[in-house]
Enzyme design. Structure first.
Site, mmCIF file in Angstrom:
data_model
loop_
_atom_site.group_PDB
_atom_site.id
_atom_site.type_symbol
_atom_site.label_atom_id
_atom_site.label_comp_id
_atom_site.label_asym_id
_atom_site.label_seq_id
_atom_site.Cartn_x
_atom_site.Cartn_y
_atom_site.Cartn_z
ATOM 1 N N HIS A 206 -6.753 -5.912 -1.492
ATOM 2 C CA HIS A 206 -5.656 -4.988 -1.216
ATOM 3 C C HIS A 206 -4.620 -5.558 -0.261
ATOM 4 C CE1 HIS A 206 -3.695 -1.102 -1.070
ATOM 5 N NE2 HIS A 206 -3.785 -1.066 0.256
ATOM 6 N N SER B 213 0.834 -1.194 0.000
ATOM 7 C CA SER B 213 0.000 0.000 0.000
ATOM 8 C C SER B 213 0.880 1.261 0.000
ATOM 9 C CB SER B 213 -0.962 -0.038 1.188
ATOM 10 O OG SER B 213 -1.958 0.942 1.070
ATOM 11 N N ASP C 41 -8.317 -5.219 -6.074
ATOM 12 C CA ASP C 41 -7.983 -4.205 -5.072
ATOM 13 C C ASP C 41 -8.948 -3.032 -5.210
ATOM 14 O OD1 ASP C 41 -6.855 -2.348 -3.380
ATOM 15 O OD2 ASP C 41 -4.871 -2.372 -4.303
#
EC number: 3.1.2.2
Length: 483
Positions: free
Chosen positions: A422, A294, A388
């Site tokens: 994600h 991330s 995601d």
């Protein structure tokens, strides 16, 4: 013919129930779903080599249901555990249930319905689940299918010095409320592999924790970073140190005396951390590796683009644009990419879907937020969840690849995982469907389907280890993706 069960596997743990159950002869065909021969299965389960008389298989008249685990009792979080039950009636329907409480007491549970074989035995490596939290042949399903009792809770390990305990139960029947408890056991899964050394880092401005393998060094060095939640997460670094790497989990905001927000970040801080790692006597050079997910993955791209001494970087669902705050380095500035909150969608559950919120870094003034990856001298591996919903990770990985190749840089490796969200974590962490986003300030969906996401995590964990061994020194080779 003996009616006594052989002693269990020497490396298995067996817990006997106080409950007894009578079993009867049965006339059944062997299941075609068996992956192992009866002989090899019997060796694991500790069952007798029963002799078939005509079409009748004789079994003991009474026996206690027992749970057998291999490895016995406890193992590392990223290792599979083999689960089996013996002492059931032939073809007995049972429900297996797993329960886990995190460090804050939040409950996670999963269950699956099974049917014993003709010998009253059940091995999750060869018996498909008939329903429940998952279905089909899923030996580790009771872990990766864990779901929080309350919504919006993500399973996170804060203190790697203590294990997480999984309670496993075998219950009679397939009813929505399964029947009496037949047997149970407790399985501990630890995050600090045996012999791995944990050293807090408080040097200059750098705040983090260094994990070193038990063997004599020096080792390939890796800086490990997480995302916008801030603080210091150590569990990925501690697990990876057990694979032969010196890994420093690095905090960069909202931890101790570090800045409380990430409105302004200075790459000099990350440079100081990298230099500390390279100067450590048990870390071998000439360069280090970077690992980030991330915002942490985005920072890996920025570090590799501006700093020297970086050999390899693994970016897990990272952005190719600077997000959330301004990034500074020696007089250069990267502004954050623009956002448009009007593009937020709301799911039927009332959670935000923010996948379209960020502006494109290819258009207008937002081009200035594009990280200059063409400056990077390192090699890259992008691990991408194609579902995601935090942002467009696949698009970002492809744009980074285009920019690198347009400037004559080495083509990065991109591995895309379908139906994967994600948070691509180490193996067997359950999928987090939705939770609070620190920047958005409200719950958002992260994407992914549980089984596909679980399979992606297993593969990604192998891929990043192989990549680092190849480019930082150690075991060479590549692993073809299984997903």
């Amino acid at each position: 013919m003996s009616n006594k069960l052989l002693s269990p596997h020497p490396h298995s743990v067996v817990l006997r129930s106080e409950f007894k159950m009578a079993s009867s002869p049965a006339v059944l065909r062997a299941s075609r779903l068996y992956q192992w021969s009866l002989k090899s299965s019997a060796q694991f389960l500790g069952s007798p080599q029963l002799r078939q008389v005509g079409q009748i298989i004789r079994v003991p008249a009474r026996m206690a249901a027992t749970l057998i685990l291999e490895p016995a009792g406890r193992c590392c979080w990223d290792e599979p555990v083999r689960i089996a039950v013996r002492g059931l009636a032939p073809e007995q329907p049972v429900t297996l249930r797993a329960s886990l409480r995190d460090e804050k007491g939040a409950l996670f549970q999963a269950h699956a319905r099974y049917r014993a074989d003709t010998l009253g035995e059940l091995d999750l490596e060869r018996a498909p689940a008939l329903g429940g939290s998952f279905a089909g042949l899923e030996p580790m399903g009771l872990l990766w299918a864990l779901e929080p009792e309350k919504p919006l809770v993500r399973l996170v390990k804060r203190d790697v010095r203590t294990p997480l305990a999984v309670e496993l139960e075998v219950l009679d029947g397939h009813d929505p409320d399964p029947g009496r408890l037949l047997c149970q056991t407790r399985h501990e899964r630890y995050f600090l592999p045996p012999g791995v050394r944990r050293e807090p880092v408080r040097v200059g401005r750098v705040r983090g924790t260094l994990f070193l393998p038990p063997e004599p060094g020096p080792f390939p060095g890796i800086v490990d970073m997480f995302g916008t939640g801030g603080g210091l997460l150590e569990y990925r670094a501690s697990l990876l140190a057990g694979k032969g790497f010196a890994v420093m989990a690095l905090a960069y905001y909202n931890y101790e005396d570090l800045p409380k927000t990430m409105e302004t970040l200075h790459l000099e801080y990350f440079e100081e951390a990298m230099n500390y790692l390279l100067s450590h006597p048990e870390v071998k050079g000439p360069g280090v590796g970077l690992l980030g997910i991330s915002k942490g993955g985005e920072l890996c791209l920025s570090m590799a683009s501006f700093l020297k001494g970086i050999t390899a970087a693994v970016v897990i669902n990272g952005s190719v644009a600077n997000v959330g705050g301004t990034l500074h380095y020696k007089g250069e500035t990267l502004p954050p990419v623009g956002v448009n909150r009007n593009r937020i969608k709301v799911t039927k559950d009332g959670y935000a879907d923010i996948v379209d919120v960020l502006n494109s870094p290819l258009e207008g003034p937002d081009q200035k937020s594009f990280i200059p990856v063409e400056r990077a001298e390192s090699t890259f591996l992008f691990l991408v969840g194609q579902d995601d919903h935090n942002w467009k990770s696949e698009f970002y990985a492809n744009e980074a690849c285009k920019r690198l190749q347009a400037h004559g840089r080495r083509k990065p490796q991109i591995i895309c995982y379908p139906e994967t969200g994600h948070y691509i974590e180490p193996p067997y962490f359950p999928l987090c469907r939705a939770s609070l986003h620190a920047l958005v300030g409200s719950p958002i969906i992260w994407g992914g389907e549980p089984r596909a996401h679980a399979m992606a995590q297993v593969d990604a964990w192998k891929q990043l280890q192989t990549f680092f061994h190849k480019h930082l020194g150690g075991h060479e080779g590549t692993i073809p993706s299984k997903v």
